[in-house]
Write a protein that holds these residues in place. Structure first.
Motif, mmCIF file in Angstrom:
data_model
loop_
_atom_site.group_PDB
_atom_site.id
_atom_site.type_symbol
_atom_site.label_atom_id
_atom_site.label_comp_id
_atom_site.label_asym_id
_atom_site.label_seq_id
_atom_site.Cartn_x
_atom_site.Cartn_y
_atom_site.Cartn_z
ATOM 1 N N TRP A 276 -26.704 -48.613 -45.326
ATOM 2 C CA TRP A 276 -26.516 -48.926 -46.827
ATOM 3 C C TRP A 276 -25.212 -49.038 -47.366
ATOM 4 N N LEU A 277 -23.980 -48.369 -47.007
ATOM 5 C CA LEU A 277 -22.938 -48.339 -47.153
ATOM 6 C C LEU A 277 -22.396 -49.885 -46.828
ATOM 7 N N LEU B 209 -22.129 -56.143 -51.556
ATOM 8 C CA LEU B 209 -22.382 -56.433 -52.796
ATOM 9 C C LEU B 209 -21.338 -56.216 -53.693
ATOM 10 N N LEU B 210 -20.627 -55.186 -53.531
ATOM 11 C CA LEU B 210 -19.504 -54.987 -54.625
ATOM 12 C C LEU B 210 -18.367 -55.996 -54.535
ATOM 13 N N ALA C 35 -15.375 -46.801 -51.037
ATOM 14 C CA ALA C 35 -16.115 -47.053 -49.961
ATOM 15 C C ALA C 35 -15.865 -47.028 -48.457
ATOM 16 N N ILE D 82 -23.671 -52.147 -49.633
ATOM 17 C CA ILE D 82 -23.186 -51.921 -51.063
ATOM 18 C C ILE D 82 -21.809 -52.378 -51.012
ATOM 19 N N SER D 83 -21.301 -52.262 -49.834
ATOM 20 C CA SER D 83 -19.739 -52.867 -49.703
ATOM 21 C C SER D 83 -19.794 -54.330 -49.983
ATOM 22 N N THR E 45 -27.939 -44.528 -43.640
ATOM 23 C CA THR E 45 -26.815 -44.248 -44.466
ATOM 24 C C THR E 45 -25.536 -45.106 -44.312
#
Length: 308
Positions: free
Chosen positions: A148-149, A155-156, A185, A152-153, A145
């Motif tokens: 993944w965070l 990517l965003l 996030a 995603i951070s 997890t």
């Protein structure tokens, strides 16, 4: 619970005041660029360039606002570990109210009756959330997890920056929303960060969640600065509110064990939805309210008025 609420409220005040001061600094920098009648401050798509954003960050108002943001970050981090995320993030997002009120005095923005009504809805929903909030979850998650965070951070923030630059002058609300997702996030990262209690330096530094916090925080601040340069301060802040409340609030309930008081689940749901709806309403009314302001007041503030 009470200490956590007080901490979240103080964080909200710091963030709200910081946003207005940053807007003052950003607009002062934009005036200077416009006065030079130079295209150096804008991209080919009409948005602010990196150098323009850097210049905005060097004004004293922006620097003080940034310091307040860091103080707010510290207080918000404490609140995120003491309260359910759906409560801590929503209370912190009430900086929208502080921003709106201060913008009247410091930016000369006139709030319509609809905006004041929307702000009242946000305040009322916060009371509902505080009443319904129960215990916060442990924040214990598997290491996947955390990775993944971080992914995603990145990517965003990286992908979002590229999209915002391509959209140019029309990206104010999107930039505000993406900055809010970054701060959301960040809140999740603070909750799941290992090596904090008890403190373990090796575990702390090796946790991907730490680097997700840094990426999301820095990227969120940059995108918020861009949003303040090219759009309404209230609209940008309200879009930020949506980003930093919906996602972390949902994650807190679904994955981190946050809960409401027994029998108060419906109050928490209604309060949460009203808070988001009120923020969206302020974003909408604030955006169109600014568009209707006098040209003499607004045109010098917009980098996008420069020929490009």
């Amino acid at each position: 619970m009470l200490i956590g609420l007080i901490t979240a409220v103080l964080a909200s005040i710091c963030y709200g005041t910081g946003s207005v001061l940053q807007a003052v600094g950003s607009r002062k920098s934009a005036r200077r660029e416009a006065a030079k009648a130079s295209t150096a401050g804008v991209t080919q798509h009409g948005g602010p360039s990196l150098s323009s954003t850097a210049k905005a960050a060097m004004t004293w108002e922006f620097i003080v606002g940034t310091i307040l943001d860091f103080v707010g970050f510290g207080l918000g981090a404490l609140a995120a570990r003491m309260l359910p995320l759906f409560l801590s993030q929503t209370v912190i997002s009430a900086n929208l109210v502080v921003t709106a009120v201060l913008s009247v005095k410091m930016l000369g923005i006139k709030l319509s009756r609809r905006e004041w009504t929307s702000i009242a809805v946000v305040c009322g929903s916060l009371v509902m959330l505080a009443t319904a909030a129960g215990h916060e979850g442990s924040g214990q998650t598997d290491m996947a997890t955390h990775w993944w965070l971080l992914a995603i951070s990145v990517l965003l923030m990286v992908g979002g920056t590229v999209v915002v630059r391509l959209m140019g002058a029309g990206a104010a609300i999107l930039a505000g929303l993406l900055s809010g997702l970054g701060f959301g996030a960040l809140g999740v990262g603070v909750r799941i960060l290992d090596g904090v209690d008890p403190f373990d330096l090796v575990t702390f530094l090796s946790d991907p969640a730490l680097y997700a916090i840094l990426v999301a925080g820095i990227g969120g601040m940059y995108l918020h600065t861009v949003a303040l340069q090219i759009g309404s301060v209230n609209g940008a802040t309200a879009a930020l509110v949506v980003g930093e409340t919906v996602l972390p609030g949902t994650i807190g309930v679904v994955w981190l064990g946050d809960a409401s008081r027994p029998g108060f689940g419906w109050v928490a749901i209604v309060g949460f939805l009203l808070a988001v709806a009120g923020a969206v309403a302020v974003a909408w009314f604030g955006k169109h309210g600014e568009e209707s302001d006098t040209a003499a007041e607004e045109r010098p503030l917009q980098l996008v008025d420069a020929p490009g």
